[in-house]
Design a protein around this motif. Structure first.
Motif, PDB file in Angstrom:
ATOM      1  N   LEU A 184       5.086   9.101   9.018  1.00  0.00           N
ATOM      2  CA  LEU A 184       4.693   7.968   9.864  1.00  0.00           C
ATOM      3  C   LEU A 184       3.222   8.076  10.262  1.00  0.00           C
ATOM      4  O   LEU A 184       2.455   7.127  10.090  1.00  0.00           O
ATOM      5  N   GLU A 185       2.838   9.227  10.803  1.00  0.00           N
ATOM      6  CA  GLU A 185       1.472   9.402  11.297  1.00  0.00           C
ATOM      7  C   GLU A 185       0.430   9.281  10.194  1.00  0.00           C
ATOM      8  O   GLU A 185      -0.619   8.665  10.380  1.00  0.00           O
ATOM      9  N   GLU A 186       0.734   9.859   9.023  1.00  0.00           N
ATOM     10  CA  GLU A 186      -0.224   9.790   7.925  1.00  0.00           C
ATOM     11  C   GLU A 186      -0.279   8.401   7.284  1.00  0.00           C
ATOM     12  O   GLU A 186      -1.184   8.110   6.506  1.00  0.00           O
TER      13      GLU A 186
ATOM     14  N   GLU B 101       0.856  -1.191   0.000  1.00  0.00           N
ATOM     15  CA  GLU B 101       0.000   0.000   0.000  1.00  0.00           C
ATOM     16  C   GLU B 101       0.888   1.236   0.000  1.00  0.00           C
ATOM     17  O   GLU B 101       1.805   1.354   0.806  1.00  0.00           O
ATOM     18  N   ARG B 102       0.571   2.177  -0.872  1.00  0.00           N
ATOM     19  CA  ARG B 102       1.340   3.411  -1.021  1.00  0.00           C
ATOM     20  C   ARG B 102       0.749   4.498  -0.128  1.00  0.00           C
ATOM     21  O   ARG B 102      -0.463   4.608   0.013  1.00  0.00           O
TER      22      ARG B 102
ATOM     23  N   HIS C 151       6.060   8.603  -0.453  1.00  0.00           N
ATOM     24  CA  HIS C 151       6.684   8.865   0.840  1.00  0.00           C
ATOM     25  C   HIS C 151       6.923   7.562   1.591  1.00  0.00           C
ATOM     26  O   HIS C 151       7.927   7.407   2.276  1.00  0.00           O
ATOM     27  N   ALA C 152       5.975   6.641   1.473  1.00  0.00           N
ATOM     28  CA  ALA C 152       6.088   5.371   2.195  1.00  0.00           C
ATOM     29  C   ALA C 152       5.313   4.285   1.470  1.00  0.00           C
ATOM     30  O   ALA C 152       4.415   4.563   0.681  1.00  0.00           O
TER      31      ALA C 152
ATOM     32  N   LEU D  48       5.300  -4.001   7.961  1.00  0.00           N
ATOM     33  CA  LEU D  48       6.457  -3.113   7.826  1.00  0.00           C
ATOM     34  C   LEU D  48       6.110  -1.909   6.953  1.00  0.00           C
ATOM     35  O   LEU D  48       5.471  -2.048   5.904  1.00  0.00           O
ATOM     36  N   LEU D  49       6.555  -0.757   7.400  1.00  0.00           N
ATOM     37  CA  LEU D  49       6.378   0.488   6.660  1.00  0.00           C
ATOM     38  C   LEU D  49       7.757   0.993   6.267  1.00  0.00           C
ATOM     39  O   LEU D  49       8.604   1.239   7.125  1.00  0.00           O
ATOM     40  N   PHE D  50       7.991   1.138   4.961  1.00  0.00           N
ATOM     41  CA  PHE D  50       9.267   1.593   4.435  1.00  0.00           C
ATOM     42  C   PHE D  50       9.113   3.039   3.976  1.00  0.00           C
ATOM     43  O   PHE D  50       8.263   3.330   3.126  1.00  0.00           O
TER      44      PHE D  50
END
Length: 130
Positions: A65-67, A3-4, A19-20, A26-28
């Motif tokens: 991170l928060e978004e 997921e983008r 951005h992520a 896991l979030l890259f």
């Protein structure tokens, strides 16, 4: 499969990348610098103020991170790119301790020639989301 996430608060990427991206738990995060969203303004560039640039990078990372559904405390691995290790590492290290007083993520700090814009620092992060 993944997921983008694109932040509405962090500066726009300087290329065609998110951005992520989340894969499983896991979030890259892509490399994030100190620029301000919607402009080419870079806090602390002229005159050189690595503390301002660092604080801006930390804030931009927090926004992504928060978004993306994560928290600061979810960071597990951080790669830091500095363009002048000798000059800027002591200040970065002091701020790291301020932002992570307990249970810090793993960290690797590298000196590189330059970054895509006239910034002195960029961070690449991985977070684990419950």
């Amino acid at each position: 499969m993944s997921e983008r996430f694109d932040s509405k608060k962090a500066p726009e990427p300087v290329g065609n990348y998110p951005h992520a991206r989340r894969v499983g738990n896991l979030l890259f995060l892509s490399g994030i610098g100190p620029r301000e969203r919607g402009s080419k303004v870079i806090p602390g560039v002229e005159p050189h103020d690595i503390e301002k640039q660092c604080r801006s990078v930390f804030q931009n990372v927090r926004w992504v991170l928060e978004e993306s559904g994560a928290k600061w405390e979810n960071l597990v691995d951080v790669t830091v790119y500095l363009t002048n290790m000798q000059r800027d590492f002591p200040i970065y290290n002091k701020l790291w301790a301020e932002f992570f007083p307990t249970n810090p993520p793993c960290r690797t700090t590298l000196e590189i020639n330059r970054l895509p814009t006239p910034i002195a620092i960029e961070r690449k992060c991985v977070a684990a989301i419950d």
